[in-house]
Scaffold this motif. Structure first.
Motif, short mmCIF file in Angstrom:
data_model
loop_
_atom_site.label_atom_id
_atom_site.label_comp_id
_atom_site.label_asym_id
_atom_site.label_seq_id
_atom_site.Cartn_x
_atom_site.Cartn_y
_atom_site.Cartn_z
N HIS A 1 62.03 41.91 54.76
CA HIS A 1 61.02 41.07 55.40
C HIS A 1 60.02 41.98 56.12
O HIS A 1 60.32 42.54 57.19
CB HIS A 1 61.70 40.11 56.38
CG HIS A 1 60.86 38.98 56.83
ND1 HIS A 1 59.82 39.13 57.73
CD2 HIS A 1 60.89 37.67 56.49
CE1 HIS A 1 59.26 37.95 57.94
NE2 HIS A 1 59.89 37.05 57.20
N ALA A 2 58.83 42.13 55.55
CA ALA A 2 57.85 43.10 56.05
C ALA A 2 57.44 42.84 57.49
O ALA A 2 57.31 43.78 58.29
CB ALA A 2 56.62 43.12 55.15
N ARG A 3 57.21 41.60 57.84
CA ARG A 3 56.77 41.29 59.21
C ARG A 3 57.86 41.66 60.21
O ARG A 3 57.58 42.23 61.27
CB ARG A 3 56.42 39.81 59.30
CG ARG A 3 55.73 39.44 60.57
CD ARG A 3 55.23 37.97 60.51
NE ARG A 3 54.81 37.57 61.82
CZ ARG A 3 55.65 37.30 62.82
NH1 ARG A 3 56.95 37.37 62.64
NH2 ARG A 3 55.19 36.95 64.01
N ALA A 4 59.11 41.38 59.88
CA ALA A 4 60.23 41.75 60.76
C ALA A 4 60.35 43.27 60.85
O ALA A 4 60.62 43.81 61.92
CB ALA A 4 61.53 41.14 60.24
N GLN A 5 60.12 43.95 59.74
CA GLN A 5 60.17 45.42 59.75
C GLN A 5 59.13 45.97 60.71
O GLN A 5 59.40 46.89 61.48
CB GLN A 5 59.95 45.97 58.34
CG GLN A 5 61.10 45.68 57.40
CD GLN A 5 60.78 46.00 55.95
OE1 GLN A 5 59.63 46.13 55.55
NE2 GLN A 5 61.83 46.12 55.14
N PHE A 6 57.92 45.41 60.66
CA PHE A 6 56.86 45.87 61.56
C PHE A 6 57.23 45.63 63.02
O PHE A 6 57.10 46.54 63.86
CB PHE A 6 55.53 45.17 61.24
CG PHE A 6 54.47 45.45 62.26
CD1 PHE A 6 53.87 46.69 62.32
CD2 PHE A 6 54.11 44.48 63.18
CE1 PHE A 6 52.90 46.97 63.28
CE2 PHE A 6 53.15 44.75 64.15
CZ PHE A 6 52.55 46.00 64.20
N HIS A 7 57.69 44.43 63.35
CA HIS A 7 58.01 44.14 64.74
C HIS A 7 59.21 44.94 65.23
O HIS A 7 59.26 45.35 66.39
CB HIS A 7 58.19 42.64 64.94
CG HIS A 7 56.90 41.89 64.92
ND1 HIS A 7 55.91 42.06 65.86
CD2 HIS A 7 56.40 41.01 64.02
CE1 HIS A 7 54.87 41.31 65.56
NE2 HIS A 7 55.14 40.67 64.44
N LEU A 8 60.17 45.19 64.35
CA LEU A 8 61.31 46.04 64.71
C LEU A 8 60.82 47.45 65.01
O LEU A 8 61.24 48.08 65.98
CB LEU A 8 62.34 46.04 63.60
CG LEU A 8 63.62 46.85 63.84
CD1 LEU A 8 64.35 46.37 65.09
CD2 LEU A 8 64.53 46.75 62.61
N ALA A 9 59.90 47.94 64.20
CA ALA A 9 59.31 49.26 64.45
C ALA A 9 58.68 49.32 65.84
O ALA A 9 58.86 50.30 66.57
CB ALA A 9 58.28 49.58 63.37
N MET A 10 57.95 48.26 66.21
CA MET A 10 57.29 48.25 67.51
C MET A 10 58.31 48.23 68.66
O MET A 10 58.08 48.84 69.71
CB MET A 10 56.36 47.04 67.63
CG MET A 10 55.16 47.07 66.69
SD MET A 10 54.06 48.49 66.97
CE MET A 10 54.51 49.54 65.61
N LEU A 11 59.45 47.56 68.45
CA LEU A 11 60.49 47.59 69.48
C LEU A 11 60.99 49.01 69.68
O LEU A 11 61.18 49.46 70.82
CB LEU A 11 61.65 46.66 69.11
CG LEU A 11 61.37 45.16 69.09
CD1 LEU A 11 62.63 44.39 68.70
CD2 LEU A 11 60.83 44.66 70.42
N TYR A 12 61.21 49.74 68.57
CA TYR A 12 61.66 51.13 68.67
C TYR A 12 60.58 52.02 69.29
O TYR A 12 60.89 52.94 70.04
CB TYR A 12 62.09 51.68 67.31
CG TYR A 12 63.47 51.24 66.92
CD1 TYR A 12 64.59 51.69 67.62
CD2 TYR A 12 63.68 50.36 65.88
CE1 TYR A 12 65.87 51.28 67.28
CE2 TYR A 12 64.95 49.94 65.52
CZ TYR A 12 66.05 50.40 66.23
OH TYR A 12 67.31 49.99 65.90
#
Length: 134
Positions: free
Chosen positions: A61-72
């Motif tokens: 899920h690309a959108r989740a991948q992006f937001h997970l990246a921002m959390l890190y």
């Protein structure tokens, strides 16, 4: 108030779908608990947000991948981790997530967490621009 307009009831149904493995629902649950998002009345829990985004991200899920990246990147609910930030940002960019492409281009242009590489920066900026990123 009927069930159709009850946010708590809607969240319960969304969480049920997320627990059943629906990546869109998992990503949405990540949004609802993400301290970096401005969702009025939503509980802020970075660790819970990371949990939901991770489940969806692992399913592509690309959108989740992006937001997970921002959390890190921001150490929100997870430890600051440049490697995981770049991993998930790259995955999202490769799947065509516009903002991930732009952010990855910036990383290559500035050398943030990666070796500075103008050619890769131009590649990602171009892809983002072709999809309408200003």
């Amino acid at each position: 108030q009927d069930e159709a307009s009850d946010p708590a009831e809607g969240t319960r149904w969304m969480e049920q779908a997320a627990n059943a493995g629906n990546s869109d629902a998992q990503s949405h649950m990540g949004d609802l608990t993400n301290p970096l998002m401005d969702i009025p009345g939503a509980p802020r829990d970075g660790a819970r947000s990371a949990h939901w985004y991770t489940l969806a991200a692992k399913q592509g899920h690309a959108r989740a991948q992006f937001h997970l990246a921002m959390l890190y990147r921001n150490a929100t609910g997870v430890e600051l981790d440049q490697e995981k930030f770049l991993h998930w940002l790259s995955k999202a960019a490769e799947l065509g997530h516009l903002t991930a492409q732009f952010n990855l281009a910036f990383c290559y242009m500035s050398g943030e967490g990666v070796a500075q590489d103008s050619a890769k920066a131009v590649r990602w900026y171009t892809q983002a621009a072709q999809k309408g990123h200003p």
